[in-house]
Design a protein around this motif. Sequence first.
Motif, PDB file in Angstrom:
ATOM      1  N   ILE A  96       2.461   4.227  -6.655  1.00 44.36           N
ATOM      2  CA  ILE A  96       1.013   4.293  -6.406  1.00 44.36           C
ATOM      3  C   ILE A  96       0.408   2.893  -6.459  1.00 44.36           C
ATOM      4  O   ILE A  96      -0.435   2.532  -5.628  1.00 44.36           O
ATOM      5  N   ALA A  97       0.836   2.100  -7.444  1.00 46.32           N
ATOM      6  CA  ALA A  97       0.321   0.736  -7.578  1.00 46.32           C
ATOM      7  C   ALA A  97       0.624  -0.097  -6.337  1.00 46.32           C
ATOM      8  O   ALA A  97      -0.253  -0.808  -5.807  1.00 46.32           O
ATOM      9  N   LEU A  98       1.846  -0.014  -5.843  1.00 49.65           N
ATOM     10  CA  LEU A  98       2.230  -0.767  -4.645  1.00 49.65           C
ATOM     11  C   LEU A  98       1.460  -0.309  -3.415  1.00 49.65           C
ATOM     12  O   LEU A  98       0.986  -1.126  -2.619  1.00 49.65           O
ATOM     13  N   THR A  99       1.347   1.000  -3.254  1.00 48.69           N
ATOM     14  CA  THR A  99       0.637   1.533  -2.091  1.00 48.69           C
ATOM     15  C   THR A  99      -0.822   1.094  -2.091  1.00 48.69           C
ATOM     16  O   THR A  99      -1.367   0.669  -1.064  1.00 48.69           O
ATOM     17  N   GLY A 100      -1.473   1.181  -3.253  1.00 45.79           N
ATOM     18  CA  GLY A 100      -2.864   0.748  -3.353  1.00 45.79           C
ATOM     19  C   GLY A 100      -3.018  -0.739  -3.085  1.00 45.79           C
ATOM     20  O   GLY A 100      -3.963  -1.173  -2.417  1.00 45.79           O
ATOM     21  N   ALA A 101      -2.089  -1.544  -3.600  1.00 42.72           N
ATOM     22  CA  ALA A 101      -2.148  -2.994  -3.398  1.00 42.72           C
ATOM     23  C   ALA A 101      -2.006  -3.353  -1.921  1.00 42.72           C
ATOM     24  O   ALA A 101      -2.750  -4.188  -1.394  1.00 42.72           O
ATOM     25  N   LEU A 102      -1.053  -2.726  -1.244  1.00 40.23           N
ATOM     26  CA  LEU A 102      -0.858  -2.999   0.188  1.00 40.23           C
ATOM     27  C   LEU A 102      -2.070  -2.563   1.003  1.00 40.23           C
ATOM     28  O   LEU A 102      -2.449  -3.229   1.973  1.00 40.23           O
ATOM     29  N   THR A 103      -2.678  -1.455   0.605  1.00 43.99           N
ATOM     30  CA  THR A 103      -3.869  -0.981   1.315  1.00 43.99           C
ATOM     31  C   THR A 103      -5.010  -1.974   1.186  1.00 43.99           C
ATOM     32  O   THR A 103      -5.668  -2.331   2.181  1.00 43.99           O
TER      33      THR A 103
END
Length: 436
Positions: free
Chosen positions: A109-116
């Motif tokens: 979730i952290a990675l997905t949010g950061a990339l977004t």
Amino acid sequence: MNLSLKILIFMVAGALVGVLFLQFGDYQCAKGITKEACSAIQDDSWAYTYFVNGIFDVGGSWFINALKMLMVPLVLVSLVCGVSSLADPSKLGKLSLKSIGLYLLTTAIALTGALTLASIFKPGVGMPVGEATFDASDKPPLTKVLIDIIPTNPFEAMVAANMLQIIVFAILIGLAITMAGEKGKRIGNWFNDVNKVVMELVNIIMRFAPYGVFFLIAKTFAEFPFSDLAGSLGSYFLLVIVALILHALITYGALITFLARLNPINFFKGMWPAMLTAFGTSSSNATLPVTMRCVEKNLGVHRNTYSFTLPLGATINMDGTAIMQGIATLFIAQAYSVDLSMAQLLTVVLTATLASIGTAGVPSVGLILLAGVLTQVNLPVEAIGMILGIDRLLDMTRTAVNITGDAAVSVIVAKSENELDKDVYNHPKIHTEFDD
């Protein structure tokens, strides 16, 4: 004055003192000289020699060393006590699956949010690439990491502070105590007594926490070049900070609310002392004694749960680091005008999430992970040199997020296993965090 407020006051005071030293150092520099020459003048000045590189450095190092001194005995003894007190040893398997599953979920979730966020705000657009350099250490292969989980010499593992090996050894000792009958109970009682002594040692060291944090923060701000926060680098810095705060508040708050059915406000209140300590020390492992104390005394998590979930989380859970990796990857790609496909973005998420376990216990793990991610999507590893200058402050913040994630998983797992005291959780003792 309660410990949380005292740490916060000393942290702010340390930042102000550090900024004053930084301004004094800039005043010492003559106009028109290079940045390197200015840094040399600052380092040779009496203020930096006797205070920044003297008192602040020694005082901060003492505090971190004291916390690290507690790390190995605390993890070993606490985990042995927790495992040996389990009525049903098979319960350990459920704890493992739940904990690792939640850690991987929050990291993804952290990675997905950061990339977004990085895709929307594009912090790297217009960033001058320059001559950035960075030498990446080789990441050990996954097979080597898996083999090394079992210690050939447990005492050597303790000396080297290899947390995964210590965790495995402590679990085996705890299971052996459970299976040894009456003789095992006598050994178990001895470990319980040692655990109480170690906790008292935690109390002693935490009395010096505000002063240790002051020295660490003052030294950091005295050496931090605020000029590096100009332009795109400043956009990268702010975006990482915002992403870290949003992940802590929204992701952990939602997991506490919907999975554990608990009030997230009480969670953040109870974890405040550990978050402040993590910010000052920049080390999840060094903060572990404080995290354990907060989770037990303020949040009501039983030792059976936190003695396993917290050491494991401090070793493999890297939500804050994952956020930095996601934003840094797109920042570097945008700086080099490289468009990453959806498949490459998914590769970033998968690589960093799985590698968070595979590189556990490796020094400078965040930069090693980032180097591996950049390699997977064909970006230059030496570009990491662009962000090294401001990584110290970001490291402080993401460490606070990492330990908060460890505690959130501990609370959720404890609630699912009926190992959570709701009365303690609903009334966290914020004013007497470390009183028995």
